[in-house]
Motif scaffolding. Structure first.
Motif, PDB file in Angstrom:
ATOM      1  N   ARG A   1      31.751 -35.595 -43.477  1.00 11.85           N
ATOM      2  CA  ARG A   1      31.658 -34.251 -42.910  1.00 11.85           C
ATOM      3  C   ARG A   1      30.238 -33.995 -42.415  1.00 11.85           C
ATOM      4  O   ARG A   1      29.285 -34.591 -42.891  1.00 11.85           O
ATOM      5  N   ALA A   2      30.108 -33.063 -41.488  1.00 15.78           N
ATOM      6  CA  ALA A   2      28.808 -32.654 -40.970  1.00 15.78           C
ATOM      7  C   ALA A   2      28.819 -31.149 -40.769  1.00 15.78           C
ATOM      8  O   ALA A   2      29.804 -30.584 -40.308  1.00 15.78           O
ATOM      9  N   SER A   3      27.715 -30.509 -41.161  1.00 14.15           N
ATOM     10  CA  SER A   3      27.546 -29.080 -40.906  1.00 14.15           C
ATOM     11  C   SER A   3      26.061 -28.836 -40.663  1.00 14.15           C
ATOM     12  O   SER A   3      25.221 -29.631 -41.083  1.00 14.15           O
ATOM     13  N   ASN A   4      25.768 -27.763 -39.961  1.00 15.53           N
ATOM     14  CA  ASN A   4      24.366 -27.450 -39.719  1.00 15.53           C
ATOM     15  C   ASN A   4      24.111 -25.980 -39.926  1.00 15.53           C
ATOM     16  O   ASN A   4      24.986 -25.137 -39.733  1.00 15.53           O
ATOM     17  N   GLN A   5      22.881 -25.698 -40.374  1.00 21.62           N
ATOM     18  CA  GLN A   5      22.401 -24.327 -40.495  1.00 21.62           C
ATOM     19  C   GLN A   5      21.015 -24.325 -39.887  1.00 21.62           C
ATOM     20  O   GLN A   5      20.066 -24.816 -40.495  1.00 21.62           O
ATOM     21  N   GLY A   6      20.939 -23.830 -38.663  1.00 20.63           N
ATOM     22  CA  GLY A   6      19.672 -23.873 -37.940  1.00 20.63           C
ATOM     23  C   GLY A   6      19.320 -25.304 -37.595  1.00 20.63           C
ATOM     24  O   GLY A   6      20.101 -26.019 -36.985  1.00 20.63           O
ATOM     25  N   GLN A   7      18.146 -25.745 -38.026  1.00 21.40           N
ATOM     26  CA  GLN A   7      17.691 -27.098 -37.723  1.00 21.40           C
ATOM     27  C   GLN A   7      17.962 -28.076 -38.862  1.00 21.40           C
ATOM     28  O   GLN A   7      17.494 -29.207 -38.831  1.00 21.40           O
TER      29      GLN A   7
ATOM     30  N   LEU B   1      15.830 -31.490 -38.319  1.00 22.81           N
ATOM     31  CA  LEU B   1      15.624 -31.863 -36.921  1.00 22.81           C
ATOM     32  C   LEU B   1      14.383 -31.174 -36.359  1.00 22.81           C
ATOM     33  O   LEU B   1      14.052 -30.056 -36.769  1.00 22.81           O
ATOM     34  N   PRO B   2      13.698 -31.804 -35.398  1.00 20.49           N
ATOM     35  CA  PRO B   2      12.564 -31.155 -34.736  1.00 20.49           C
ATOM     36  C   PRO B   2      13.013 -29.908 -33.969  1.00 20.49           C
ATOM     37  O   PRO B   2      14.179 -29.791 -33.592  1.00 20.49           O
ATOM     38  N   GLY B   3      12.091 -29.005 -33.718  1.00 23.19           N
ATOM     39  CA  GLY B   3      12.403 -27.754 -33.036  1.00 23.19           C
ATOM     40  C   GLY B   3      12.872 -27.918 -31.609  1.00 23.19           C
ATOM     41  O   GLY B   3      13.552 -27.045 -31.069  1.00 23.19           O
ATOM     42  N   GLU B   4      12.511 -29.027 -30.948  1.00 26.08           N
ATOM     43  CA  GLU B   4      12.889 -29.242 -29.548  1.00 26.08           C
ATOM     44  C   GLU B   4      14.351 -29.625 -29.386  1.00 26.08           C
ATOM     45  O   GLU B   4      14.863 -29.659 -28.273  1.00 26.08           O
ATOM     46  N   ILE B   5      15.038 -29.945 -30.486  1.00 27.89           N
ATOM     47  CA  ILE B   5      16.420 -30.418 -30.408  1.00 27.89           C
ATOM     48  C   ILE B   5      17.355 -29.332 -30.910  1.00 27.89           C
ATOM     49  O   ILE B   5      17.149 -28.757 -31.974  1.00 27.89           O
TER      50      ILE B   5
END
Length: 184
Positions: A95-101, A117-121
């Protein structure tokens, strides 16, 4: 002469290019990128086109000629259109989930893998019923995007027997036959 290096780069409207002595900066609607140049490589602006030139016919300068032309063309495309990479998680319970970066991955380990993740992505995750989870990465910097995508893939490289792991969407994996194929 380098076949790639001698091609002129057309600069679309809305993109400003600043050529200093040993640095090229590209600014567009999606962001700003800059690239330092090595000795022997120069960039000339000619109206709405950009030309990359080399000082000598040395082998090193010939190699750098095409490289820097490609890097600058990728920067211009990145600040106008941007780049996008999609990765697919293949495996039961992945599974994959994201919250912001923060990208939270469940990859069959005893713990969650949290990847910052870096801010540019920009990242987006999608989990449709009956389909594998998809991670979508978008950025204006092609080099950074590819590096981050490779790092995410390295967390669980696809294995050749069942194909489980993190793969790019559309990628075909070389599969191997298992032990049962050898017995026959």
């Amino acid at each position: 002469m380098s076949r790639i290096g001698k091609l002129p780069i057309t600069v679309p409207a809305g993109v400003t290019i600043d050529v200093k002595s040993m640095e090229v900066s590209v600014k567009g609607p999606k962001g700003t990128l800059s690239q330092k140049l090595q000795d022997g490589i120069s960039v000339q602006m000619d109206g709405a086109t950009l030309l990359v030139e080399r000082a000598t016919e040395q082998k090193r300068h010939k190699a750098l000629h095409g490289l820097y032309r490609s890097l600058i063309a990728n920067m211009i495309k990145g600040v106008t259109e941007g780049y996008k990479i999609e990765q697919e998680l293949v495996g039961v319970g992945y599974r994959a989930s994201n919250q912001g970066q923060l990208l939270d991955l469940v990859l069959g380990y005893s713990h969650h893998v949290v990847f910052e993740l870096p801010g540019e992505i920009k990242v987006a995750t999608r989990q449709d019923r009956g389909a594998n989870p998809i991670i979508t990465l978008e950025s204006h910097d092609k080099q950074l995007l590819g590096q981050v995508a490779a790092k995410i893939r390295s967390l669980r490289v696809p294995e050749p027997y069942k194909g489980k792991g993190i793969k790019f969407v559309g990628e075909t994996l070389r599969r191997k036959a298992g032990k049962s194929a050898a017995k026959k």
